[in-house]
Design a protein around this motif. Structure first.
Motif, PDB file in Angstrom:
ATOM      1  N   THR A   1      -5.135  -5.201  -0.772  1.00 31.13           N
ATOM      2  CA  THR A   1      -5.899  -3.861  -0.842  1.00 31.13           C
ATOM      3  C   THR A   1      -5.903  -3.432  -2.227  1.00 31.13           C
ATOM      4  O   THR A   1      -4.858  -3.614  -2.998  1.00 31.13           O
ATOM      5  CB  THR A   1      -4.993  -2.820  -0.087  1.00 31.13           C
TER       6      THR A   1
ATOM      7  N   ASP B   1     -12.517   0.735  -2.235  1.00 30.10           N
ATOM      8  CA  ASP B   1     -13.266  -0.259  -1.775  1.00 30.10           C
ATOM      9  C   ASP B   1     -13.542  -1.493  -2.720  1.00 30.10           C
ATOM     10  O   ASP B   1     -13.880  -1.105  -4.079  1.00 30.10           O
ATOM     11  CB  ASP B   1     -14.919   0.143  -1.372  1.00 30.10           C
TER      12      ASP B   1
ATOM     13  N   MET C   1      -6.099  -0.738  -4.899  1.00 30.77           N
ATOM     14  CA  MET C   1      -5.955   0.781  -5.276  1.00 30.77           C
ATOM     15  C   MET C   1      -6.167   1.326  -6.670  1.00 30.77           C
ATOM     16  O   MET C   1      -5.828   0.554  -7.469  1.00 30.77           O
ATOM     17  CB  MET C   1      -4.359   0.721  -4.531  1.00 30.77           C
TER      18      MET C   1
ATOM     19  N   VAL D   1       0.901  -1.440   0.138  1.00 30.86           N
ATOM     20  CA  VAL D   1       0.140   0.106  -0.052  1.00 30.86           C
ATOM     21  C   VAL D   1       0.822   1.328  -0.138  1.00 30.86           C
ATOM     22  O   VAL D   1       0.609   2.142  -0.932  1.00 30.86           O
ATOM     23  CB  VAL D   1      -0.981   0.135   1.061  1.00 30.86           C
TER      24      VAL D   1
ATOM     25  N   SER E   1      -4.693   5.630  -4.723  1.00 28.94           N
ATOM     26  CA  SER E   1      -5.362   5.838  -3.609  1.00 28.94           C
ATOM     27  C   SER E   1      -6.148   4.348  -3.363  1.00 28.94           C
ATOM     28  O   SER E   1      -6.424   3.783  -4.384  1.00 28.94           O
ATOM     29  CB  SER E   1      -6.293   6.904  -3.812  1.00 28.94           C
ATOM     30  N   ARG E   2      -6.587   4.119  -2.030  1.00 28.93           N
ATOM     31  CA  ARG E   2      -7.226   2.828  -1.859  1.00 28.93           C
ATOM     32  C   ARG E   2      -8.578   3.051  -2.266  1.00 28.93           C
ATOM     33  O   ARG E   2      -9.373   4.034  -2.340  1.00 28.93           O
ATOM     34  CB  ARG E   2      -7.471   2.905  -0.372  1.00 28.93           C
TER      35      ARG E   2
ATOM     36  N   SER F   1       1.052   4.144  -2.781  1.00 31.85           N
ATOM     37  CA  SER F   1       0.386   5.421  -2.345  1.00 31.85           C
ATOM     38  C   SER F   1       1.500   6.408  -2.653  1.00 31.85           C
ATOM     39  O   SER F   1       1.206   7.454  -3.469  1.00 31.85           O
ATOM     40  CB  SER F   1       0.413   5.573  -0.828  1.00 31.85           C
TER      41      SER F   1
END
Ligand SMILES: CC(C)(COP(=O)(O)OP(=O)(O)OC[C@H]1O[C@@H](n2cnc3c(N)ncnc32)[C@H](O)[C@@H]1OP(=O)(O)O)[C@@H](O)C(=O)NCCC(=O)NCCS
Length: 154
Positions: free
Chosen positions: A144, A120, A146, A108, A117-118, A112
């Motif tokens: 995650t 959902d 992104m 992550v 960006s993250r 970044s």
């Protein structure tokens, strides 16, 4: 260091690098047939005729692509190779006129720093999951999601 499109003689290095990190659970494994089939989507970072990093770009939809199989040789980690590879993948996404690039990752902080960006995972389109069917973590995906918006050229 040179970043270029992958060619057939790179496939052994690509396979080895992916397999090494797949054993540690950091990357999804890929078979030789899957690498051959998708060879045109791969880029490699080369130093002194040695492949020291790889990545691929998969198109998922009209406006969506994914960075896959990003890996840097352990000896070259932390020297900017990963960053250079992702920048090239972003450029290729832009050249293809695709406006969104995503990554499913454990890295992550790394993504970044590159402007991702993250997001959902449930917001991602169904097509995103077409290859997940082959993943051992199908029902317990802990990566995650992104994304980065890629500006059209001009
Ligand atoms: C993740 C990976 C590709 C990063 O490549 P790299 O060449 O080591 O990264 P870079 O040297 O280009 O780092 C770019 C920036 O991200 C930071 N960064 C890199 N890895 C990081 C990490 N694990 N945690 C936090 N920051 C990290 C660097 O410090 C650097 O920051 P800076 O621009 O402020 O100097 C590499 O470590 C790797 O191959 N890991 C194993 C496979 C893997 O996890 N792949 C990702 C699958 S999505």
């Amino acid at each position: 260091m040179l970043i270029r499109k992958a060619v057939m003689s790179d496939t052994e290095s690509i396979y080895q690098l992916i397999s090494e990190y797949a054993k540690e659970g950091k990357l999804l494994p890929r078979t030789y047939p899957s690498i051959y089939e998708n060879l045109q989507s791969f880029i490699v970072a080369v130093l002194d005729n040695e492949v020291i990093g790889i990545s691929s770009l998969t198109i998922l939809d009209r406006n969506l692509a994914e960075v896959r199989s990003l890996a840097v040789s352990p000896a070259y980690v932390g020297k900017g190779v990963g960053k250079a590879l992702v920048k090239q993948i972003i450029k290729e996404t832009e050249n293809l006129e695709i406006t969104k690039l995503i990554s499913l990752t454990y890295q992550v902080e790394f993504f970044s720093k590159l402007g991702f960006s993250r997001v959902d995972k449930n917001e991602l389109p169904q097509k995103m999951w077409k290859d997940c069917i082959n993943c051992p973590k199908l029902h317990s995906c802990d990566e995650t999601a992104m994304f980065i918006d890629v500006l059209p050229k001009g």
